[in-house]
Design an enzyme around this catalytic site. Structure first.
Site: not given
Ligand code: PPS
Length: 299
Positions: A51, A53, A55, A113, A143
């Protein structure tokens, strides 16, 4: 079936401790494949704590390299197929390793990740370029909370207060945010092919950050092209774009929360109580006391 109906057919999983990092069995079951992944020297690894950023940067990189190649790629290939998620191994979907192995593009853009110590060693051996994006802990926690509510294969998030405590204790998937952001920051001191970016800087001035990214990648792009990319990757554009908004993923229930949720710096203020904020700040200071890494929680 609609996305949200499909999401109901998946079930939530428990976190398991894997080499000191809380992961889920989807990842650990196929760990040998992930660990032995063979990177190529021109691969670009996009690494983030969830979460932060991912994408957004994935899409920027995709447009920088392949924006002019085929319109079919842009209109019919979702971002998670263009940029495989290395350790993903979700039932009824091809694994990240399979997708990455099958990629025919050069460079291959690959997302992870994993904390720095779990990144497959061939990325370092091949001296691959790594783009790391970090986001301030408060917005990152908010987020992640909303994502875990709607991602039906994530561990059950509980209520916000419980979740925040878990985040502070490092008991969210991929482990402590603190270790993740610091791990890559420290790696950068010795591994020069790592570009460390901040979500807040991207919100503040996307064009500037695209320019910095280009100089790291050795790409020369015109001002017009950078403007076009900045516009095409704006939150509103990505939210409308079915290839970047994750609406085609079966495990997410957008009736609970959309993937492209707010895209703001400072949304934490709508979630943290005064008491939670005080407790968080105290804990944060302790956790981050011996690093030069600085974040902005508002811009
Ligand atoms: S994931 O699941 O880990 O890959 O998610 P990730 O893409 O890292 O993070 C999702 C959050 O990033 C926001 N986002 C954006 N913000 C601003 N501009 C753009 N273009 C953009 N694209 C994605 C997305 O809305 C999630 O943040 P929140 O705060 O939940 O809205």
């Amino acid at each position: 079936m609609e996305g949200s109906d499909k999401a109901l057919s998946y079930s939530r999983v428990e976190l398991i401790d894997f080499e000191g990092v809380p992961l889920v069995h989807f990842i650990t079951d196929s760990w040998e494949n992930i660990k032995n992944f063979q990177a190529r020297p021109d691969d670009i690894l996009i690494a983030t704590y969830p979460k932060a950023g991912t994408t957004w940067v994935s899409y920027i990189l995709d447009l920088l390299y392949f924006g002019n190649t085929s319109s079919e790629r842009q209109t019919s290939l979702p971002i998670y197929l263009r940029v495989p998620f290395l350790e993903a191994n979700i039932p009824k979907m091809p694994s990240g390793v399979e997708l990455a192995d099958k990629l025919s593009t050069t460079p291959r853009l690959i997302k992870t990740h994993l904390p720095v110590q779990l990144v497959p060693k061939s990325f370092w051996e091949q001296n691959c370029r790594v783009v790391y994006v970090a986001r301030n802990a408060k917005d990152n926690a908010v987020s992640y909370y909303h994502f875990d509510r709607m991602n039906m294969i994530a561990p059950e998030p509980g209520d916000w207060n419980t979740y925040l405590q878990r985040f502070m204790d490092g008991r969210t998937m991929y482990g402590p945010w603190y270790d993740h952001v610091r791990g890559y920051w420290e790696k950068k001191q010795t591994y020069t092919n790592l570009h460390y970016m901040f979500f807040e800087d991207m919100v503040e001035d996307t064009g500037r950050e695209v320019e910095h990214l280009c100089s790291f990648l050795g790409l020369s792009t015109s001002t017009e092209e950078r403007k076009r990319i900045t516009k095409g990757t704006h939150f509103d554009a990505m939210k409308q774009n079915n290839m970047t908004n994750y609406s085609t993923v079966p495990v997410m229930d957008f009736k609970i929360s959309p993937f492209m949720r707010k895209g703001k710096v400072g949304d934490w203020k709508n979630h943290f109580t005064v008491a939670q904020n005080e407790q968080f700040d105290k804990h944060y200071k302790q956790k981050m006391k011996s690093t030069t890494l600085q974040f902005r929680t508002q811009i």
